[in-house]
Scaffold this active site. Structure first.
Site, PDB file in Angstrom:
ATOM      1  N   TRP A 197     123.289  95.753  15.940  1.00  0.00           N
ATOM      2  CA  TRP A 197     124.194  94.897  16.705  1.00  0.00           C
ATOM      3  C   TRP A 197     124.354  93.495  16.117  1.00  0.00           C
ATOM      4  O   TRP A 197     123.372  92.848  15.750  1.00  0.00           O
ATOM      5  CB  TRP A 197     123.647  94.748  18.131  1.00  0.00           C
ATOM      6  CG  TRP A 197     124.361  93.686  18.909  1.00  0.00           C
ATOM      7  CD1 TRP A 197     124.025  92.372  19.004  1.00  0.00           C
ATOM      8  CD2 TRP A 197     125.537  93.854  19.691  1.00  0.00           C
ATOM      9  NE1 TRP A 197     124.931  91.710  19.809  1.00  0.00           N
ATOM     10  CE2 TRP A 197     125.863  92.597  20.245  1.00  0.00           C
ATOM     11  CE3 TRP A 197     126.363  94.960  19.985  1.00  0.00           C
ATOM     12  CZ2 TRP A 197     126.970  92.402  21.075  1.00  0.00           C
ATOM     13  CZ3 TRP A 197     127.464  94.758  20.815  1.00  0.00           C
ATOM     14  CH2 TRP A 197     127.751  93.496  21.343  1.00  0.00           C
ATOM     15  N   MET A 198     125.622  93.032  16.122  1.00  0.00           N
ATOM     16  CA  MET A 198     125.915  91.644  15.738  1.00  0.00           C
ATOM     17  C   MET A 198     126.889  91.054  16.753  1.00  0.00           C
ATOM     18  O   MET A 198     127.804  91.732  17.203  1.00  0.00           O
ATOM     19  CB  MET A 198     126.565  91.642  14.350  1.00  0.00           C
ATOM     20  CG  MET A 198     127.078  90.282  13.907  1.00  0.00           C
ATOM     21  SD  MET A 198     127.796  90.318  12.252  1.00  0.00           S
ATOM     22  CE  MET A 198     129.437  90.955  12.621  1.00  0.00           C
ATOM     23  N   ASN A 199     126.681  89.770  17.139  1.00  0.00           N
ATOM     24  CA  ASN A 199     127.784  89.045  17.788  1.00  0.00           C
ATOM     25  C   ASN A 199     128.047  87.737  17.059  1.00  0.00           C
ATOM     26  O   ASN A 199     128.240  87.781  15.831  1.00  0.00           O
ATOM     27  CB  ASN A 199     127.672  88.965  19.314  1.00  0.00           C
ATOM     28  CG  ASN A 199     126.413  88.385  19.909  1.00  0.00           C
ATOM     29  OD1 ASN A 199     125.359  88.991  19.851  1.00  0.00           O
ATOM     30  ND2 ASN A 199     126.506  87.230  20.528  1.00  0.00           N
ATOM     31  N   ASP A 200     128.093  86.610  17.738  1.00  0.00           N
ATOM     32  CA  ASP A 200     128.660  85.378  17.166  1.00  0.00           C
ATOM     33  C   ASP A 200     128.230  85.034  15.725  1.00  0.00           C
ATOM     34  O   ASP A 200     127.056  85.147  15.387  1.00  0.00           O
ATOM     35  CB  ASP A 200     128.222  84.152  17.981  1.00  0.00           C
ATOM     36  CG  ASP A 200     128.325  84.337  19.456  1.00  0.00           C
ATOM     37  OD1 ASP A 200     128.793  85.381  19.902  1.00  0.00           O
ATOM     38  OD2 ASP A 200     127.900  83.421  20.176  1.00  0.00           O
ATOM     39  N   GLU A 237     131.659  78.465  25.997  1.00  0.00           N
ATOM     40  CA  GLU A 237     130.639  78.782  24.991  1.00  0.00           C
ATOM     41  C   GLU A 237     131.113  78.329  23.613  1.00  0.00           C
ATOM     42  O   GLU A 237     132.309  78.131  23.386  1.00  0.00           O
ATOM     43  CB  GLU A 237     130.393  80.301  24.949  1.00  0.00           C
ATOM     44  CG  GLU A 237     129.896  80.888  26.261  1.00  0.00           C
ATOM     45  CD  GLU A 237     129.587  82.380  26.196  1.00  0.00           C
ATOM     46  OE1 GLU A 237     128.575  82.787  26.769  1.00  0.00           O
ATOM     47  OE2 GLU A 237     130.365  83.135  25.591  1.00  0.00           O
TER      48      GLU A 237
HETATM   49  C1  FRU Z   1     128.731  83.937  22.958  1.00  0.00           C
HETATM   50  C2  FRU Z   1     127.293  83.915  23.433  1.00  0.00           C
HETATM   51  C3  FRU Z   1     126.712  82.530  23.252  1.00  0.00           C
HETATM   52  C4  FRU Z   1     125.243  82.805  23.164  1.00  0.00           C
HETATM   53  C5  FRU Z   1     125.210  84.104  22.406  1.00  0.00           C
HETATM   54  C6  FRU Z   1     124.072  85.006  22.779  1.00  0.00           C
HETATM   55  O1  FRU Z   1     129.179  85.184  22.563  1.00  0.00           O
HETATM   56  O2  FRU Z   1     127.246  84.336  24.767  1.00  0.00           O
HETATM   57  O3  FRU Z   1     127.063  81.632  24.272  1.00  0.00           O
HETATM   58  O4  FRU Z   1     124.541  81.796  22.500  1.00  0.00           O
HETATM   59  O5  FRU Z   1     126.438  84.748  22.662  1.00  0.00           O
HETATM   60  O6  FRU Z   1     124.009  86.114  21.946  1.00  0.00           O
END
Ligand code: FRU
Length: 504
Positions: A31-34, A213
């Site tokens: 998994w990857m996000n920001d 965010e």
């Molecule tokens: C945005 C977020 C950020 C937080 C991170 C947690 O996508 O919710 O606000 O730091 O992802 O993974």
């Protein structure tokens, strides 16, 4: 090339799974996000990212890490930051501390990451988000968490996260923008360790349909001028049931004096960075060489509405293409312009170029052309057509459709038949967006990469980024019309994979 490079899995199936993007950044697995900590230093673009190394869904966040010399080819590096006694490592930024203001580098320069430590108040399940530092003396290859962490707490605010820090030349201070509930708080510092509250921006400004965010704040020239500049603030909005399109990123244009940001537009004016559904939490690179005057943005190419459900394995989520940002004066005011970084052209293969031809109703200019990793450049005179239709990732069963309606100046994007849309009820959508074709001239640049479509409309004033999950066989292309279209230029360039090193 790098001593600490992770061993690539030597297999010809490397980066060949179903839906795997071929020229967008994805982690090898999980998994990857920001995007986080984007910073340029000693010839390398660093990309860190929210990462769960043990699962294909969100969990205890780490900072994954990759570097690039051209923003197109990436080298995976070991995980940079892991959860510790202060909690998980949420989003944040990184800067080059050129003059060792932090004292971490014995008078030399080095990299400092400023991020959110996320845990709970002891003995409760109440979230606690505090800001911390880590530093690296070896070009980001190894990181030390600062023993004085956390450096900034604000117990009155629950959602207090995602610090983005930059050096403000005129006041000789570091500035931090940080999401604080549904506003952005600004702090200043001389040494990155001690932070002083400066101001708060956002009450009654822009959209408040979700938690704020991942802010960013930077200055850009207006109309490429050397003296007229404006400040741009990016703010992402978390998904809420009230937001039809899920999580999205807005921006503000205004003035900043080192302490306070003032919005130039009406308070209730909402400007979106991207009109598509799949560009979230995007921020820009720090410390790009001033001479280049560049500001490069990258977002997470997904949407909290369905991010954990998208049908991919062994990885989940990609980043958008890196995009250069600029500001342009338009009839409605100063607006953000996005263009893909020019280096992306280094992976173009020979393709097809149509110039000065007429396309009539019943014809398909792209008949016989195929591709699921392509760069399409269209410059069309659409004044003698009501409708221009571009079919992407097409087979008998599937198709992603872009349709331009010249009368209403709208661009329709339709992914209802694009492929697998069954994983979430919101996914099969269509959207209609205003895009001008001045004097009948329609310009589109479109990047298709197996499971995504990025559309840059006009000069980049309208951008649409959307995921799709077609079967591998759906590769057909169509350009057709109900009238007559004069094709000044239509260029179809297949793009090479940037992930084929293991097979070389
Ligand atoms: C945005 C977020 C950020 C937080 C991170 C947690 O996508 O919710 O606000 O730091 O992802 O993974």
């Amino acid at each position: 090339m790098f001593a600490m490079t992770v061993e690539h899995k030597a297999s010809t199936n490397y980066y060949r799974e179903q839906y795997r993007p071929q020229f967008h950044f994805t982690p090898e697995e999980n998994w990857m996000n920001d995007p986080n900590g984007m910073v340029y230093y000693n010839g390398e673009y660093h990309l860190f990212y929210q990462y769960h190394p043990n699962s294909n869904v969100w969990g205890p966040m780490h900072w994954g890490h990759a570097v690039s010399e051209d923003l197109v080819h990436w080298e995976h590096l070991p995980i940079a930051l892991r959860p510790d006694e202060n909690g998980m490592i949420f989003s944040g930024s990184a800067v080059v501390d050129w003059h060792d203001t932090s004292g971490f580098f014995g008078g030399e320069s080095g990299l400092v990451a400023i991020f959110t430590h996320a845990d709970e108040y002891p003995g409760t399940d109440k979230p606690r988000q505090r800001q911390s530092l880590a530093y690296s003396k070896d070009n980001g290859r190894t990181w030390k968490l600062y023993e004085g962490n956390p450096v900034l707490s604000e117990p009155r605010i629950i959602d207090f996260r995602d610090p983005k820090v930059f050096w403000h030349e005129d006041t000789g201070r570091w500035v931090m923008v940080i999401a604080s509930g549904q506003t952005v708080s600004l702090y200043t510092s001389l040494n990155l360790k001690d932070w002083e509250f400066a101001s708060e921006f956002g009450e009654g400004e822009g959209s408040h349909q979700g938690v704020w965010e991942c802010p960013d704040l930077f200055q850009l020239p207006v109309d490429h001028s050397t003296d007229v500049k404006k400040w741009v603030m990016l703010v992402s909005l978390g998904d809420e049931p009230g937001l039809e399109e899920g999580s999205k990123t807005q921006y503000f244009v205004g003035e900043f004096d080192g302490k306070t940001f003032v919005n130039d537009n009406a308070h209730d004016k909402v400007l979106w960075v991207d009109r598509g559904w799949d560009n979230y939490a995007g921020v820009t690179w720090s410390d790009l060489p001033m001479a280049s005057g560049r500001r490069v943005f990258m977002g997470w190419m997904s949407n909290w509405r369905y991010a954990i459900d998208t049908p991919t394995s062994v990885w989940r989520s990609a980043m958008t293409l890196p995009r250069e940002l600029s500001l342009q004066t338009t009839e409605s005011g100063v607006r953000l312009i996005q263009t893909p970084v020019p280096d992306i052209e280094s992976i173009q293969e020979d393709g097809y170029l149509f110039e000065d031809v007429e396309l009539k109703s019943g014809g398909n200019l792209f008949k016989g052309l195929k591709g699921n990793a392509v760069d399409l450049e269209l410059d069309l005179d659409v004044s003698r057509a009501n409708n221009v239709r571009l079919g992407l990732l097409k087979s008998e069963q599937e198709e992603t459709v872009l349709e331009y309606d010249g009368k209403n100046s709208t661009l329709l994007f339709d992914r209802r038949r694009s492929g697998d849309a069954s994983f979430h009820k919101s996914f099969a959508m269509t959207q209609s967006i205003t895009l001008q074709a001045p004097k009948g001239r329609l310009k589109l640049r479109i990047f298709v990469d197996w499971s995504s479509v990025e559309v840059f409309g006009g000069d980049g004033e309208v951008v649409l980024t959307n995921l799709v999950f077609p079967s591998e066989e759906s590769q057909g292309l169509e350009l057709s019309t109900d009238g007559t279209v004069y094709v000044h230029k239509a260029k179809v360039s297949p793009l090479r994979s940037v992930w084929n090193r293991a097979a070389e």
